[in-house]
Structure formats: structure tokens, C-alpha cells
Design a protein around this motif. Structure first.
Motif, short mmCIF file in Angstrom:
data_model
loop_
_atom_site.label_atom_id
_atom_site.label_comp_id
_atom_site.label_asym_id
_atom_site.label_seq_id
_atom_site.Cartn_x
_atom_site.Cartn_y
_atom_site.Cartn_z
N GLY A 483 -30.55 3.93 -74.24
CA GLY A 483 -31.66 3.06 -73.87
C GLY A 483 -31.82 2.86 -72.38
N ALA A 594 -30.64 -1.78 -70.96
CA ALA A 594 -30.80 -2.61 -72.16
C ALA A 594 -29.49 -3.34 -72.43
CB ALA A 594 -31.17 -1.73 -73.36
N PRO A 599 -35.77 -5.81 -77.37
CA PRO A 599 -36.19 -4.96 -76.23
C PRO A 599 -36.45 -5.75 -74.96
CG PRO A 599 -37.39 -4.37 -78.24
CD PRO A 599 -36.65 -5.63 -78.55
#
Length: 730
Positions: A483, A594, A599
Motif C-alpha cells: 500500500g 498506509a 484508507p
């Protein structure tokens, strides 16, 4: 034109030149032979080689230095936290107290020697007493064996029969002693007085109220810093007296029993509301019937707040206990709700290798991220113990009744958490919050939030813990997750950037609330939208630019759900709609880390590409964080050269930051419905705060122009957010 000039001034003061570093001169090593001076009071300094007279006896050249009372108090307080300061800490302490680092070093050496001697004398006394007890017990057993008779025939009893009976009694006695030794041993060790006779703490035993004496105690004036205008109760608290310690121990035992029952018992103690099956309220009548021991009845003028919440978190019980029992880790992990905390005295460190039986007296200040909600201050004892089923319990309970001078606006009844170890390394946490509070000074727009329990209740503690567990798990990753994107190429660079972002968030949270350590000044009126400002002096802090820092904050309400406000403020594409400093420039995300399942929970490095050449290529470090009880968007302009060091894995502690940002809270537990515009119906309470370096000289005076500039900046930001919300119909 105003925006451009203002940005150039603000951006210039945010950048720090890391190239100039002062090299400290090295002191010659001096011989520490001051065995005659009184530890903690005097210190003898040996002369340097240049000062010695070869015609005189060396002993006549020794110089004695008597420390001031203030110096001794400061070093005593530091010694409680850190008996072995390193070079950096000695230099910093010496700078604050106008002492040489070697003077600091010798004082701590003498203090450690003194404490070691005291402990050795105490241990020797204890061993002698224990030896006498064992001898007396041995004699008693021998006499019992000699004089024993058989209950069947009346003749002398066999050795084996009597040994079995005596052994059975000794095993039973040892089992009972083990139950109370963890607590009564503390009293014997630290109080030096006969052990208390403790009442039966079982549910079937007698119950009574503790007769807490009202000691005569005059708190010292707060050690006000440069920005503090009044006395500070939390920083002036001293440790318990010898007569108070046994009472504290007994109160902690009762609080432990109460917390366990509060966490495990359902109705009629906890009543489930008919309209919401997940919401529980505490029956005060049933509570007073069930728990007659403790800190006494509720004082007049205070109202009760009680809540409990359970959750499984991704952290093992050992790490969680370490966080709760270490005041620095605890206040950092819960920085959104704990504005300040300090361990006043450790009465017991617990069993070697864990915190079973640990007991410490503490002070803490709890906050909501807004100047409109007064903080809650507590002087309390924290007690940790492992139960027979393996569950760990950490309980807090107020000690205000011990000090007649403490007029508390907030009393903490037994509160804390039960921690159950799960097979997968996770932990189930059951949290209970129970306080008595006078919240009359809370601003109207925050009353619904505070009354609902979402501001200080168990749900907020557990939600913050869950969020921080995710963040810690991300920080401990040994590789770069899929991520993550952007210019971060090594795990070391990733960890350095996360560490820098953590310091940024801590700094923001410590300066956005109504802490009694702050002196907020309202610029105009008394409405919720008015700006409050305060000044800070930054000196010799590598994490802040030197000079005068002006902090400004304001809170306001929007009829928009918090989640939508959070997404709007953290979005790069919408930043130009509210950020005056970006000057409508294009914002580009250069790096993304992340650090949570949501998110929106991430750390970003942003570049602002502006048409103005003086504002182009500005970098912004930003962390956005959200949980079920609140959200944060915190950011700070950063120097490009310094960030290059961080991204390569360098030490982030020397990057100067002045964080600004937003704290977003729900306005209450209600659900938002279209067309309804009232506080408590699902809207958002937003606090916006800025920190601006207005002068690089720490001794400079604040100009009216600087105050006007930051006032205009924060008001323009609020108006832009309101306009964007209205035009975009969020």
C-alpha cells in the motif's frame, strides 16, 4: 497580495537550517572522592590541573558547592524518573539549573550511593526479622511434636501423623499469606510500619466505608514555565506521606475488586436502554448498594458519568500492560485524550519480569481537542494485578480525599480495564470509566458530546487504543507494504518518516486543548467561533525552530457528518479550497504510508506546486487518522533538505516542526438527517489550530501585527471550509 506576503513570511520561519551545530566543549574527567559531603545537598568539585598548587596539600584545594533548594527539588524529581541520566540529559538538566554536567553527574552518583546504602540497611533488617520469625516457628513446631497426643488412644502421637497435620496447616497458611503478601508486603517494605489488618474482600464479607483522614497539606506553587501564568496543580503534587501509603494500598485493593465486578456484572447494575440495545447506563442506586467501600458518597455539585466498552485489539497483553504502566508510553498512545501525565511515586514495581502487584501514584490531565472544553485533572493510584484465571486488571482510583487542600472538580472512581489474552496474540479489552464531574464550564456546542460519554467515556478510550494498535503494527513492519507508494525506497526511511509524523501529532495534540498548562487569550467576544491564542518560547529544542511561536485555535460546528468532513480535509484535490498557504497551487502526493485498515489512516508527503516562484516546491508532511469517536488531519511544512535525510533513514528528531491541523468530533450520538441543522443530530465539531513562528529571537516581544495575521489566517480558513461545504453540498 495579502496571502502571498503572509505565506512568504510564514514559510520562511518554518524552515530550519540544520547545518549550524554547536560543538560542546569536553570537560576533563574529575575524580569523584566526595565521601564526606551529604548526598543530595552538597557536591565537592576537584580542581583542574591548572588550579592546583604543588606547594599545598591537595585536600586543601577541594571546593564544596551547596545546591539551592530549587536545584535539589528538580534533581530529586528527575531522579525518580531516571536515576542514570545520560550525557545529553545531564547537559539539558545542567542548562536548566545553571550547573555543570559534571556537577549533575556527581550529584546523581552520590544520590545512588545513598539510596543503595538505605536499601541495604533495610534489607538487612528485614532478613534479621525474618530469621527470628523462622526460628520461633521452628521452636513452636518442635514443642507441638513433643507434647502431641493421639486423639484415639491418648498416647504419644506418631511423628508422621503430626507432621502431616502441621504440614497441612503450613500449606494452608502459606496459601493465605500469598494472597495478601503482594499488598501487605508493599506496606511493610515502603512504609516501614506494621502490616494492616485487611478486611474480607470477598462478596460475602463485611463491607465498610474507608475512614480517610484529611491531612494538612499545602501544595507548592506550580513550577510555571515561560508560557504559564498561574500555578500548576499537577506539576506541584508531591508523593504520599508515610501515613497515607497504607491507606492508598487498602483503597487500591478495594478498587480492584470493584472494577472487576463493574466489568463483569450485568443487570441490575448496568441497565440496557429500550431504544438502543447496545447502550448501557449505570444504576446509581444499585451501585451504592453494591459498593459501600471506596472513596465515599458523591460530593454535592458533581454528576456521575459511567460507561463500559469491550473490544479485541491487535496487541498482546504484555505490550499492552507495558504501555499502561509506563507513564510516557501511556500518555503518548492516548495523546488524543491524555494531555499531560506524571508518575509521582512508585510504591511497588510488581513481581520481577511482569507488572503483577505494581502500584504507583500518578497525576493526569484529560482533554477534548478543543479550547472550549475544560480539562479534567486527577491525582490517583494505579494498581495492576493478574487474576487466578489469567486475566490482567489495571485500575485507577482518585486520592483526592487524602489531601484536604485538593478541591477537585473531577473524582475518578475505580476505572480501568480487564485484559484477557487470546490465542492469536490479540487481547480482549473490557474498559470501564466512572467519574464524578462538574462540567458546568463546558461550552454549549460541546455539551451534547460530553453528556453522551463520547468525549471522555470508555468507548473513546477503546477506540483510540484500537487505532493506535494498528498504527504500531504498521510502524513495526520490517518491509515496505504494497500500500505504500512514492519516494520511500527503504524500510529505514519508512520508519523515520512514521516517527517524525508521530512527533508531529503529539505536538499538535498537546497544544490544541484547554490544558491548565496553557494560557489562552480570547481575541474577541465569547462565541464558539472566536479565536484563542497563546505564545510559546522555543529555545534549544532541535525539534522546533528557535524563537517565539504563536498558537491559535478555534472551534466551530458544521451540519455535516464527521466522516465526510474528514475525507474533504485530507483529500489532496480539495486542499486548495481551504488551505491559504497552498495559494490555489496543485498538490501532489510524493509519498504515502498506509498505517491502518481505513484508507484514510495514512502518512503523506505532499508537494505544493505554485505559480509563485517563492512558494514553489514546498513540502508538507501530513498524517490523517480516524476512529469511531473522532478524526485528525495534522500537517506541517518541512524543509526539503531535512526530509531527504529522513527518507534515507536518518534521525528525524532534528527536523523542526510546527504542526497545524484539524480535530473532528461528532456533535453527539444522534444520526444526521437531511435538512436538520442542530447540534446533536449527527453534525461535526471541528477545531482548527495553527502554530506560526512570528520571530526567530526567543526574547522578542509579540507585535500586534503578528496576532492580527494569525487571527486573519485562521478565520479565513474557517470561512473557506464553510463555503466549500455549502457549495459542494457535502
Amino acid at each position: 497580495m495579502f496571502q502571498s506576503n503572509m505565506f512568504e513570511n510564514l514559510h520562511h520561519h518554518h524552515l530550519v537550517d540544520m547545518s549550524n551545530k554547536t560543538t560542546e566543549s569536553n570537560f576533563d574527567m574529575l575524580r569523584d572522592d566526595d565521601h564526606d559531603s551529604k548526598p543530595g545537598t552538597d557536591i565537592m568539585e576537584a580542581p583542574s590541573g591548572a588550579d592546583q598548587d604543588p606547594n599545598q596539600h591537595p585536600n586543601k584545594k577541594k571546593r564544596y558547592h551547596r545546591h539551592t533548594r530549587h536545584q535539589i527539588q528538580e534533581m530529586e524529581a528527575f531522579f525518580k524518573e531516571c536515576p542514570h541520566p545520560d550525557d545529553k540529559q545531564r547537559k539539558e538538566l545542567g542548562r536548566r539549573l545553571s550547573l555543570e554536567p559534571l556537577q549533575i553527574k556527581f550529584w546523581f552518583q552520590n544520590k545512588r550511593t545513598q539510596m543503595k546504602a538505605q536499601h541495604e540497611r533495610y534489607d538487612n533488617t528485614q532478613l534479621r526479622n525474618e530469621n527470628e520469625k523462622l526460628r520461633a516457628e521452628n521452636i513452636r513446631f518442635k514443642e507441638a511434636l513433643t507434647n502431641a497426643t493421639c486423639p484415639n488412644c491418648g498416647g504419644p502421637a506418631a511423628i508422621g501423623e503430626m507432621s502431616f497435620d502441621e504440614q497441612h496447616l503450613r500449606i494452608e497458611n502459606a496459601r493465605l499469606r500469598e494472597e495478601i503478601d503482594r499488598i501487605s508486603g508493599i506496606a511493610a517494605k515502603y512504609v516501614g510500619k506494621p502490616t494492616l489488618t485487611y478486611p474480607d474482600v470477598s462478596s460475602h464479607g463485611p463491607s465498610r466505608s474507608l475512614d480517610l483522614p484529611m491531612a494538612n497539606f499545602n501544595p507548592q506553587q506550580g513550577m510555571a514555565g515561560e508560557m504559564f501564568g498561574a500555578s500548576d496543580l499537577l506539576r506541584s503534587m508531591v508523593g504520599p506521606t508515610e501515613t497515607e501509603k497504607p491507606i492508598i494500598i487498602e483503597l487500591a485493593v478495594a478498587a480492584m475488586e470493584e472494577l472487576i465486578r463493574m466489568a463483569q456484572v450485568g443487570e441490575p447494575l448496568w441497565v440496557t436502554t429500550s431504544d438502543n440495545s447496545s447502550h448501557e447506563t449505570l444504576s446509581e442506586d444499585e451501585y451504592m448498594r453494591s459498593f459501600t467501600r471506596g472513596i465515599g458518597p458523591k460530593p454535592m455539585g458533581l454528576k456521575s458519568e459511567a460507561s463500559r466498552e469491550s473490544m479485541v485489539v491487535i496487541m498482546n497483553h504484555k505490550t499492552l500492560l507495558e504501555i499502561l504502566m509506563d507513564v510516557n508510553q501511556w500518555s503518548n498512545v492516548f495523546c488524543g485524550i491524555v494531555s499531560r501525565a506524571m508518575t509521582v511515586e512508585v510504591l511497588s514495581t510488581g513481581v520481577a519480569g511482569n507488572y503483577n502487584g505494581a502500584l504507583q501514584v500518578m497525576t493526569a490531565e484529560y482533554q477534548v481537542p478543543s479550547p472550549l472544553v475544560p480539562t479534567r485533572e486527577n491525582y490517583f493510584v494505579r494498581y495492576c494485578k493478574q487474576q487466578d484465571d489469567g486475566t490482567w486488571v489495571v485500575v485507577d482510583v482518585s486520592l483526592d480525599n487524602l489531601r484536604s487542600s485538593l478541591i477537585s472538580r473531577c473524582r475518578r472512581r475505580p476505572s480501568g480495564c480487564l485484559i484477557q489474552e487470546l490465542p492469536n496474540g490479540y487481547s480482549k479489552v473490557t474498559w470501564v470509566e466512572h467519574v464524578e464531574i462538574d462540567d458546568g464550564a463546558v461550552h454549549d456546542i460541546y455539551k451534547v458530546l460530553v453528556n453522551s460519554g463520547l468525549a471522555f467515556g470508555a468507548k473513546r478510550w477503546v477506540a483510540i487504543l484500537e487505532r493506535q494498535c494498528e498504527r504500531l503494527a504498521s510502524a513495526m513492519a520490517s518491509n515496505i507494504p504494497a500500500g505504500d507508494v512514492g519516494v520511500i525506497t527503504t524500510p529505514e526511511g519508512r520508519k523515520s518518516m512514521l516517527k517524525l509524523a508521530e512527533r508531529m501529532v503529539l505536538s499538535f495534540c498537546s497544544g490544541v486543548g484547554a490544558s491548565t498548562a496553557h494560557t489562552w487569550t480570547t481575541l474577541s467576544g465569547s462565541g464558539p467561533d472566536d479565536v484563542r491564542v497563546m505564545t510559546r518560547k522555543s529555545m534549544d529544542d532541535p525539534g522546533r525552530p528557535p524563537g517565539i511561536v504563536l498558537s491559535a485555535a478555534t472551534s466551530f460546528w458544521l451540519p455535516i457528518p464527521p466522516k465526510q468532513v474528514f475525507e474533504f480535509l485530507r483529500d489532496d484535490n480539495s486542499r486548495s479550497e481551504w488551505d491559504i498557504l497552498s495559494n490555489c497551487g496543485l498538490v501532489q502526493e510524493m509519498a504515502h504510508i498506509a498505517n491502518g485498515r481505513d484508507p484514510g489512516n495514512c502518512v503523506s508527503l505532499l508537494r505544493v506546486n505554485s505559480t509563485n516562484s517563492s512558494q514553489s516546491n514546498m513540502l508538507i508532511l501530513q498524517e490523517s487518522s480516524s476512529d469511531s469517536t473522532g478524526s485528525y488531519v495534522v500537517y506541517a511544512p518541512v524543509d526539503i533538505a531535512s526530509m531527504n535525510v529522513v527518507l534515507s533513514g536518518g534521525d528525524p528528531d532534528y527536523v523542526a516542526l510546527l504542526p497545524s491541523g484539524f480535530a473532528i468530533l461528532p456533535d453527539g450520538p444522534g444520526q444526521y438527517e437531511g435538512g436538520v441543522h442542530e447540534v446533536g443530530t449527527g453534525g461535526s465539531l471541528i477545531t482548527v489550530a495553527f502554530q506560526i513562528l512570528v520571530d526567530s529571537v526567543p526574547t522578542a516581544k509579540i507585535s500586534l501585527g503578528s496576532v492580527t495575521t494569525v487571527n486573519t489566517l485562521i478565520k479565513c480558513t474557517v470561512e473557506r471550509i464553510k463555503c466549500a461545504v455549502a457549495s459542494n453540498n457535502l
